[in-house]
Structure formats: structure tokens, C-alpha cells
Design a protein around this motif. Structure first.
Motif: not given
Length: 600
Positions: A231-251
Motif C-alpha cells: 500500500k505504501i509503495v502504491e501511494q508513493e508511485v502515485a505521486v510521481f507516476g512511475e517507479n524507475p526500478n526493476k526491483h527494490y530491496v529493503f534491508i
């Protein structure tokens, strides 16, 4: 020879040297082997191979800081046993300054360099190795060849004993998780590496694959985490209109007590308390941290001040805009979690009220502007002392408040057509995607004005470059809210010190607040408070409880082994505690702004 000809010769020489260096850099191939033969003693051993060399001299450098954490950390201090060899023979590799080693490579096409890194600083921005895992903050692990920042590199990890996982945003080579590829050193230095037996689980959001890598255990619920982070990811992507990554890692490093985070290009490192996930306050705090660091993948990693890229890894990189880069991200961490509807509006108000109260109870708000706070981060923000609260503010804190103010200004002035999101998306598209560069202060100001529909010269003069007290009621009033001071009307006395109690039950002064009784009448940091009016001190606040402003007391302190009696006249406690409440009978316009702002 004429001066003009000298200049021509000079520039031709520089051009030839630059071309030669560029050619050498393009032909060089770089790889690293990282092993942990003494992990229990906190060491990482690095073996670097460089082939295709064509220059006479090779300089290897270690960054002195890590992007996102604005302090010169001198990572080279942790390097030992640095050596080089070519053709099977040792060659000289003298250290020529604090973070540079020089190797003569005339007639040599390949060099092997070996060194060890002591890694025992526990934070999200520094490396840590023990028998249970290795966290490699790459700016403090890998030396790089000068003038070859654009060169690719291969990194091979040799795990310690039974370690079986590597977590990083760097791509695998031939599907080997222990061999990774970096297109250049800027990406390598923005890609931390976790090695060990971490718990790894994943989800997909906005077409991007996300990994969550948990070290240290904890009472987290995997399925709930995946759903809520989605849900957090989707809300933040909505601000900028895209996610420039192919994959992302939370350590995520879970410890008994832990916190903080550091953003990276396609990953982040988070500190969390392992048993905090099961209570609402702790869990919301973790989600806010996730929202903050993930928002950075746009704001500062791509949309960033013009001086923050390409990076100078040898020196400070100064900007007056960390109030946007960090402060706005702090604002968005709260508003994004609010937009997920996971928690009620009251929880968001508690967070923003905390920002208000932090700023308003700092004497430094009358000394340092938010632009100055950004610029001086290198010497002040990460090096606080006992007087910092009297002289500085946080660009996180005041920047978050300014973000709220501008959001409400834009929503109100555009009659709900725009909000701060629109300015952020516009700047991302214009400067990161189209112009492919960072922004200047004036350019971001122009974007705010574009969507607010008005000049903001006065706003900048007051709140960015000036010390005007924040008019909370003006901006909250746009949404039909106001602040009330919970402590208004009280007439309590205050001494104006912060203290700590030692194991030996000594009460030691750790800070003295500007303008208070203690400040005026000479109580010092490091004084031991021994008595007030002859009563032994175990809790200074409790002893003066019930006294009024104007009351005179005698404070006995021990300073440098000597007892001193200080006459002190108590003053009024000036602390505020603001709460946000609705105005009576908000108008339709105020309710419309409120709905747009809070996603009601």
C-alpha cells in the motif's frame, strides 16, 4: 612565445591527458573478491583485480563520506594491510594522502590489490561484520581507481561458514547470487550488501519486484508486512507516476533497540526494534520509516539538488536544499501512511504535532534558518554538542513543517486542483527525466509558484532564509484547523537544564537552555547538582515542583571538584505543547481543502 599560444598549448595538453585517462578507464576491467576469514573479529578481506591498464600511475581512493549522510566519516581509517602486486611480484603502493594510494603501473597491464577493512560500527551508514552476518556499506568497503568512476565492476562474495544468502540491488552474474555486477561506481556506492542467513520474502507492486530482508529476528507478521508495504509503495508511485526500478530491496536490521534508515538508488537500509512490530505505535513507526526511505528513491536519489550528483567522494557536497530533500521526505512519510488509511487522522495529527513542538521548543529556531541548517549539515547536524539546541534546528523537522505549509498553500490557492504532489511530479519529470540534471533553489521555488499560482518571495524570505515564527494557524486554517497550546495558562517555574543520573546516583547537567534561569544565573554543563536550598538532589524537577516564577533558590553544584552555591531566580516555563483542533463551523472551502489534504 605569446600568451595566447601558451594557453593553446596548455589546453591541448589537458585535452590529450584527459583523452588518455578516458581511454585507459574504458579499457580497464575491475573485479573484487570479498571474503570473511575472520568474521568473528569483524574483518572483511578485499582482493581487487584491475586489468587492461594503460597509464603509468594508478591512484586508488576510498570515499570519505556516504551519500545521504552528510558527514565526512573518513572510511579509510578502517583499512589495514594494503598491498599491491603485478606479475606475481609485490609493487610499491604508498599512501599519498588520507584516502589515496598510488601505484606505479608503467609497463604493467594488470594489478592485484589486497586490503582488510575493520567493520564494527553499528549503523545504517557504516559496515558491520560479525559471525552472524556482514553488512557492507559499500562506500566504506571498496576503493576505486581515480578517474574511473564510470567503469563497471564485478563483485564476488565468498560467504563465511554457513552463510547462504546475499541481499543487494546489484544484479546477479549468470544467476549466481554471490556474484554481482555494478555498471559504475556511483551505483556500487549506492548499493549496500547484506550477507548471511537473513529471512527473505517478497511482493510485487507497480510492476516492481520487492525483497524484504530481515536480519536479527523479530515479531513481524510477513503477510501483514507485505500487504502494508504494498500500500505504501502504491501511494508513493502515485505521486510521481512511475517507479524507475526493476526491483527494490529493503534491508532491515532488527535489534533489541534500533532505528534510523539510509536511502539508496534501488534499496534502503532500515534499523528496527525486533519486538516493536506487535504494538500499534511501534508498527506505525516502522511503516513511517519505510515510507520515508522509499520516498527517497525519487526525492534525492533522482530528483535532487544540482550539487548532489555527480558526487565528489573526496569532499563535502554543499547544498541549501536538504529541507526539500530530507524535510519534504519527512513530511511525506506521515501523509503517505495517512493515505493508506491504515491509521486514523488522529495518528497523523500526533506526528505533525510532534514536529511543531520539536521546533517551537528549540531556542535554535531563533538563530539558524532552514537553508543554513542544510548547508551546515556537514559540521553541525551530525556533530551535535551540548549547545546545539540553542543554536541549530533540524532541516528534517522544519522542512517537514514547510512541506505541510506549501501543500496547504497550493491546495487552497488552486481551489483543490493541485497539491504538493503536482510540484514534486513536475520537478521529477522536468529535471530528472527531461533535463537529466539536478535542480537549483530558484527552479524549485518557481515550481511551487507555478502550482500555488502566486509569488512566494515573502514565504522564502520568512521561512526559508529568515527566522520568522511559523504562522501555524494561517496554514492549518486553510483546512479549517487551528493549534491550541495544552500548556497555556500554566504558571510553572523551570530551571532550564537537562540532566542524567550516573550509576553512582550523581545528577549531572547535560544541557542548559538559552534564556532560562540556569542559563542566566550560571549553571554549566557537566556541573553535578548536589542540592537545592540544602535539599540533596535526586530529581531537580521534583524539587522545584510547586515553586513559581520569581522564586529565588540556591543551587549547589560540584564543578571541577569544588562545591559552588549559585543564587538562581526561577523563570516561567516557556515550553509549548500544541494540539491540532478543528475550528468552529468550517466553511465549504475549508472542508474541501481538508478532504484533499487528508484523503478523507
Amino acid at each position: 612565445m605569446k600568451l595566447t599560444n601558451l594557453r593553446t598549448l596548455f589546453f591541448l595538453t589537458i585535452l590529450i591527458m584527459s583523452t588518455t585517462i578516458s581511454k585507459a578507464a574504458n579499457n580497464a576491467q575491475i573485479s573484487y573478491n570479498v571474503s570473511f576469514p575472520e568474521a568473528q573479529a569483524h574483518y572483511a578481506d578485499i582482493e581487487m583485480h584491475i586489468t587492461g591498464l594503460q597509464q603509468n600511475t594508478l591512484e586508488l581512493k576510498m570515499p570519505v563520506w556516504t551519500p545521504g549522510s552528510y558527514l565526512i566519516r573518513e572510511f579509510a581509517k578502517n583499512i589495514e594491510s594494503f598491498s599491491a602486486e603485478a606479475n606475481g611480484k609485490a609493487i610499491a603502493s604508498p599512501k599519498i594522502n588520507k584516502n589515496t594510494w598510488q601505484i606505479v603501473t608503467k609497463g604493467v597491464s594488470a594489478v592485484t590489490v589486497k586490503y582488510r577493512v575493520y567493520a564494527f560500527e553499528l549503523s545504517v551508514r557504516t559496515s558491520f561484520v560479525d559471525a552472524s552476518h556482514a553488512f557492507l556499506s559499500t562506500t566504506g568497503i571498496f576503493v576505486y581507481p581515480a578517474n574511473m568512476l564510470h567503469s563497471p565492476a564485478i563483485i564476488h562474495i565468498a560467504p563465511y561458514k554457513n552463510w547462504d544468502k546475499v541481499s543487494t540491488s546489484l544484479e546477479m552474474v549468470n544467476n549466481d547470487p554471490f556474484t554481482r555486477h555494478s555498471p559504475n561506481f556511483d551505483i556500487l556506492f549506492d548499493s549496500p550488501i547484506e550477507v548471511g542467513n537473513q529471512d527473505v520474502f517478497s511482493f510485487d507492486a507497480s510492476g516492481v519486484h520487492y525483497e524484504i530482508c530481515m536480519y536479527g529476528g523479530g515479531n513481524y507478521d510477513k503477510e501483514k508486512l507485505k500487504a502494508d508495504l504494498h500500500k505504501i509503495v502504491e501511494q508513493e508511485v502515485a505521486v510521481f507516476g512511475e517507479n524507475p526500478n526493476k526491483h527494490y530491496v529493503f534491508i532491515v536490521h532488527n535489534r533489541q533497540r534500533n532505528g534510523g534508515g539510509l536511502e539508496h538508488l534501488s534499496s534502503t537500509v532500515l534499523g528496527a526494534s525486533r519486538d516493536s512490530y506487535a504494538n500499534d505505535k511501534g508498527y506505525q513507526g516502522f511503516l513511517s520509516l519505510v515510507a520515508h526511505e522509499h520516498f527517497h528513491l525519487w526525492n534525492v536519489k533522482r530528483l535532487r539538488p544540482i550539487v548532489l550528483g555527480p558526487f565528489d567522494y573526496d569532499n563535502e557536497n554543499y547544498t541549501t536544499n536538504l529541507w526539500i530533500a530530507e524535510g519534504f521526505t519527512e513530511y511525506y512519510q506521515g501523509i503517505i501512511v495517512r493515505r493508506t488509511q491504515l491509521f486514523p487522522v488522529e495518528n497523523y495529527f500526533e506526528a505533525i504535532e510532534s514536529e511543531f513542538n520539536t521546533l517551537e521548543n528549540l531556542p535554535g529556531r531563533e538563530v539558524q534558518t532552514v537553508a543554513e541548517s542544510s548547508f551546515d549539515a556537514w559540521i553541525k547536524a551530525y556533530r551535535p554538542n551540548e549547545n546545539s539546541n540553542n543554536t541549530t534546528i533540524s532541516y528534517y523537522n522544519k522542512g517537514a513543517i514547510i512541506g505541510m505549509m506549501l501543500d496547504l498553500e497550493i491546495i487552497n490557492n488552486s481551489k483543490g486542483k493541485y497539491k504538493l504532489d503536482d510540484a514534486m511530479k513536475y520537478m521529477y519529470n522536468q529535471y530528472y527525466k527531461t533535463l537529466k540534471r539536478g535542480y537549483t533553489d530558484a527552479e524549485f521555488k518557481a515550481a511551487f509558484e507555478k502550482f500555488a499560482g502566486k509569488k512566494l518571495d515573502d514565504f522564502y524570505a520568512k521561512y526559508i532564509n529568515g527566522l520568522t515564527p511559523v504562522d501555524y494557524n494561517k496554514y492549518l486554517g486553510y483546512a479549517g484547523y487551528k493549534i491550541v497550546d495544552e500548556l497555556a495558562g500554566k504558571n510553572d517555574a523551570a530551571l532550564g537544564v537537562a540532566t542524567t543520573t550516573t550509576a553512582g546516583k550523581k545528577v549531572i547537567v547535560t544541557a542548559v537552555q538559552r534564556g532560562t534561569a540556569a542559563y542566566i544565573d550560571g549553571i554549566n554543563v557537566n556541573d553535578e547538582l548536589t542540592a537545592i536550598d540544602g535539599t540533596p538532589v535526586t530529581d531537580a524537577a521534583a524539587i522545584i515542583s510547586g515553586k513559581k516564577p520569581g522564586d529565588k533558590i540556591t543551587v549547589t553544584v560540584t564543578r571541577d571538584g569544588q562545591a559552588i552555591d549559585l543564587p538562581v531566580t526561577l523563570l516561567k516555563n516557556t515550553r509549548v505543547k500544541y494540539n491540532i483542533v478543528s475550528v468552529d463551523n468550517p466553511t465549504e472551502q475549508q472542508l474541501a481543502v481538508r478532504k484533499k489534504w487528508l484523503s478523507l
